[in-house]
Enzyme design. Structure first.
Site, PDB file in Angstrom:
ATOM      1  N   ARG A 255      -6.604  -8.143 -16.942  1.00  0.00           N
ATOM      2  CA  ARG A 255      -7.919  -7.661 -16.523  1.00  0.00           C
ATOM      3  C   ARG A 255      -8.494  -6.841 -17.672  1.00  0.00           C
ATOM      4  O   ARG A 255      -7.849  -5.924 -18.173  1.00  0.00           O
ATOM      5  CB  ARG A 255      -7.805  -6.780 -15.270  1.00  0.00           C
ATOM      6  CG  ARG A 255      -9.057  -5.958 -14.935  1.00  0.00           C
ATOM      7  CD  ARG A 255     -10.220  -6.819 -14.539  1.00  0.00           C
ATOM      8  NE  ARG A 255     -11.409  -6.008 -14.194  1.00  0.00           N
ATOM      9  CZ  ARG A 255     -12.629  -6.503 -14.058  1.00  0.00           C
ATOM     10  NH1 ARG A 255     -12.842  -7.803 -14.238  1.00  0.00           N
ATOM     11  NH2 ARG A 255     -13.647  -5.726 -13.746  1.00  0.00           N
ATOM     12  N   VAL A 256      -9.708  -7.184 -18.119  1.00  0.00           N
ATOM     13  CA  VAL A 256     -10.418  -6.395 -19.125  1.00  0.00           C
ATOM     14  C   VAL A 256     -11.492  -5.614 -18.374  1.00  0.00           C
ATOM     15  O   VAL A 256     -12.499  -6.172 -17.939  1.00  0.00           O
ATOM     16  CB  VAL A 256     -11.039  -7.293 -20.213  1.00  0.00           C
ATOM     17  CG1 VAL A 256     -11.798  -6.437 -21.222  1.00  0.00           C
ATOM     18  CG2 VAL A 256      -9.954  -8.103 -20.922  1.00  0.00           C
ATOM     19  N   SER A 258     -14.171  -2.459 -18.079  1.00  0.00           N
ATOM     20  CA  SER A 258     -14.992  -1.471 -18.775  1.00  0.00           C
ATOM     21  C   SER A 258     -15.065  -0.191 -17.949  1.00  0.00           C
ATOM     22  O   SER A 258     -15.213  -0.237 -16.727  1.00  0.00           O
ATOM     23  CB  SER A 258     -16.402  -2.015 -19.005  1.00  0.00           C
ATOM     24  OG  SER A 258     -16.363  -3.155 -19.835  1.00  0.00           O
ATOM     25  N   CYS A 271     -21.318   0.407  -6.960  1.00  0.00           N
ATOM     26  CA  CYS A 271     -20.783  -0.755  -7.681  1.00  0.00           C
ATOM     27  C   CYS A 271     -19.429  -1.130  -7.096  1.00  0.00           C
ATOM     28  O   CYS A 271     -18.919  -0.467  -6.193  1.00  0.00           O
ATOM     29  CB  CYS A 271     -20.649  -0.436  -9.169  1.00  0.00           C
ATOM     30  SG  CYS A 271     -19.492   0.909  -9.512  1.00  0.00           S
ATOM     31  N   CYS A 273     -16.748  -1.465  -9.199  1.00  0.00           N
ATOM     32  CA  CYS A 273     -15.834  -1.236 -10.326  1.00  0.00           C
ATOM     33  C   CYS A 273     -14.513  -0.601  -9.907  1.00  0.00           C
ATOM     34  O   CYS A 273     -13.427  -1.046 -10.304  1.00  0.00           O
ATOM     35  CB  CYS A 273     -16.504  -0.371 -11.388  1.00  0.00           C
ATOM     36  SG  CYS A 273     -18.036  -1.064 -12.029  1.00  0.00           S
ATOM     37  N   GLU A 298     -18.893   2.438 -21.016  1.00  0.00           N
ATOM     38  CA  GLU A 298     -19.535   2.883 -19.781  1.00  0.00           C
ATOM     39  C   GLU A 298     -20.897   2.213 -19.593  1.00  0.00           C
ATOM     40  O   GLU A 298     -21.670   2.043 -20.532  1.00  0.00           O
ATOM     41  CB  GLU A 298     -19.711   4.402 -19.827  1.00  0.00           C
ATOM     42  CG  GLU A 298     -20.275   5.009 -18.574  1.00  0.00           C
ATOM     43  CD  GLU A 298     -19.254   5.129 -17.457  1.00  0.00           C
ATOM     44  OE1 GLU A 298     -19.660   5.066 -16.285  1.00  0.00           O
ATOM     45  OE2 GLU A 298     -18.054   5.293 -17.762  1.00  0.00           O
ATOM     46  N   GLY A 299     -21.156   1.821 -18.348  1.00  0.00           N
ATOM     47  CA  GLY A 299     -22.475   1.272 -18.024  1.00  0.00           C
ATOM     48  C   GLY A 299     -22.781  -0.027 -18.739  1.00  0.00           C
ATOM     49  O   GLY A 299     -23.907  -0.245 -19.176  1.00  0.00           O
ATOM     50  N   ASP A 332     -26.406  -6.574 -20.624  1.00  0.00           N
ATOM     51  CA  ASP A 332     -24.980  -6.350 -20.883  1.00  0.00           C
ATOM     52  C   ASP A 332     -24.753  -6.221 -22.383  1.00  0.00           C
ATOM     53  O   ASP A 332     -24.959  -7.173 -23.134  1.00  0.00           O
ATOM     54  CB  ASP A 332     -24.156  -7.509 -20.319  1.00  0.00           C
ATOM     55  CG  ASP A 332     -22.672  -7.190 -20.211  1.00  0.00           C
ATOM     56  OD1 ASP A 332     -22.207  -6.286 -20.929  1.00  0.00           O
ATOM     57  OD2 ASP A 332     -21.981  -7.847 -19.407  1.00  0.00           O
ATOM     58  N   ARG A 334     -21.778  -5.109 -23.748  1.00  0.00           N
ATOM     59  CA  ARG A 334     -20.351  -4.950 -24.021  1.00  0.00           C
ATOM     60  C   ARG A 334     -19.876  -5.845 -25.160  1.00  0.00           C
ATOM     61  O   ARG A 334     -20.361  -6.951 -25.337  1.00  0.00           O
ATOM     62  CB  ARG A 334     -19.543  -5.231 -22.754  1.00  0.00           C
ATOM     63  CG  ARG A 334     -19.627  -4.111 -21.749  1.00  0.00           C
ATOM     64  CD  ARG A 334     -18.927  -4.455 -20.462  1.00  0.00           C
ATOM     65  NE  ARG A 334     -19.631  -5.500 -19.716  1.00  0.00           N
ATOM     66  CZ  ARG A 334     -19.260  -5.917 -18.519  1.00  0.00           C
ATOM     67  NH1 ARG A 334     -18.205  -5.388 -17.933  1.00  0.00           N
ATOM     68  NH2 ARG A 334     -19.945  -6.861 -17.897  1.00  0.00           N
TER      69      ARG A 334
END
EC number: 4.1.99.12
Length: 403
Positions: A255-256, A258, A271, A273, A298-299, A332, A334
């Protein structure tokens, strides 16, 4: 020029090596500027004249802080307010063997002398007609600007890390946009690359993650190893929670994740998360081997303060994508290169990835990871996060069946 809009970074580096110029654009999907870039070592009257005649923008010399410090070339202003964060220094002219400093010959001499170790600070007049720019340490991995792109490209080509850049303008004085830049490139037989692809190239070809320490981590989900990594560019810390022996194992459960301080720590219901993190830790704890990466993004990459500002906009009716855009961010931001390098450092090359996000799959695969299987990680929606999850499904392509 090849029969495609964007060239590879390898092709651009080859051009720089032989003294040619390349066009570098911010982003292919945005109406931003394109700059001509070449190596400072290849500065000649012909190069300067081409830039002034055809590109028409301001000619600048991106270079490293260390050399600017040697020459005692200070920043133009103490507290810049320019919105893109470009670090201009005072302008200079080389004083020896030049006249007014403005001619193509004079400016080419100034550029070459800026990187000549025999040239001293007293050899340069201030102000002048060449504008040095201070490159941010870490290049495009630290700041995605033309300044950093120029220094990175010429370094990759094997030259002294300093370039020449000039914005490209149209005949009528307006800024050249993507369609104009394509015509310009074809007319002058030049390659076009994007800063984004240069970022990806560096992340694929350079190591920028270092293991700092690993310790035992007993948890309610099982006994793990916690491995702390540091990003050598940003100095951010990232965590790998590891179960069992993963080195050289195939199809490791991964699992990756954030970071989400509001969801992971304070159990926000805005959310999914926090629930995803707990579900992933439980799944890895039950597996023979597995990894949960906890990435400091984050975010979706905009940071905690901006995420909370986005929440405020969502309270006024916007969805998560609209709020990001209203703040000036893509949905996004990331960077999956961080996670890919962490997995590589752990000796993992093929994974079963827990995700609902096709962008994450594509992002990790682009760095050479083999994703054998996608393992859904769907959390049942609540009243508080139903709109958020629906937006992720409809606007971001997340694979969600319960929404």
């Amino acid at each position: 020029m090849k029969n495609k809009v964007f060239a590879s970074i390898g092709d651009a580096v080859k051009d720089i090596k032989v003294g040619r110029m390349v066009i570098v654009v911010d982003d292919p999907g945005r109406e931003n500027e394109g700059d001509l870039i070449c190596a400072a070592e290849k500065a000649s009257p012909e190069v300067i004249n081409f830039m002034t005649k055809y590109a028409r923008g301001l000619i600048c010399v991106p270079m490293k802080h260390e050399r600017l410090k040697e020459l005692e070339i200070e920043n133009m202003v103490e507290k810049p307010t320019e919105k893109k964060g470009c670090s201009f220094t005072v302008s200079v002219d080389y004083k020896i063997g030049t006249t007014t400093g403005i001619s193509a010959y004079d400016r080419s001499v100034t550029v070459r002398k800026l990187i000549d170790k025999t040239a001293k600070h007293e050899d340069f007049a201030r102000p002048g007609h060449i504008f040095p720019l201070r490159c941010k340490e870490g290049g495009v991995l630290a700041r995605t600007g033309h300044t950093e792109a120029a220094v990175d490209l010429v370094r990759l080509a094997g030259f002294y890390p300093a370039g020449i850049i000039c914005e490209i303008m149209n005949n009528d004085g307006t800024m050249a946009r993507m369609s104009d830049l394509i015509k310009f490139a074809k007319k002058h037989d030049l390659h076009i690359i994007t800063i984004g692809e240069l970022v990806n190239y560096r992340r694929r070809t350079e190591k920028f993650i270092s293991e700092i320490v690993n310790v035992d981590l007993p948890t309610r989900y099982g006994d793990f190893k916690l491995v702390l990594f540091e990003d050598l560019i940003t100095k951010d810390s990232h965590i790998a929670v590891v179960k069992g022996v993963v080195k050289n194992r195939q199809n490791v459960l991964v699992r990756v994740h954030s970071s989400c301080e509001t969801g992971d720590i304070f159990h926000s219901l805005r959310c999914d998360c926090g629930d995803q993190l707990e579900t992933a830790l439980k799944a890895v704890g039950e597996a023979e081997q597995g990894v949960v990466l906890y990435i400091h993004q984050e975010g979706r990459g905009i940071g905690l303060a901006n995420k909370l500002k986005a929440y405020r906009l969502q309270e006024k009716g916007m969805d998560t994508v609209e709020a990001n855009k209203a703040l000036g961010f893509d949905p996004d931001l990331r960077d999956y290169g961080i996670g890919a390098q962490m997995l590589s450092e752990l000796g993992i090359k093929s994974i079963n990835l827990m995700t609902n996000n096709p962008g994450k799959i594509n992002g990790l695969e682009s760095y050479g990871l083999k994703i054998t299987k996608r393992v859904p990680l769907e959390i049942s929606p609540s009243k508080s996060n139903e709109k958020y999850l629906k937006t992720k499904k409809e606007k971001m392509g997340h694979m969600l069946k319960k929404v």
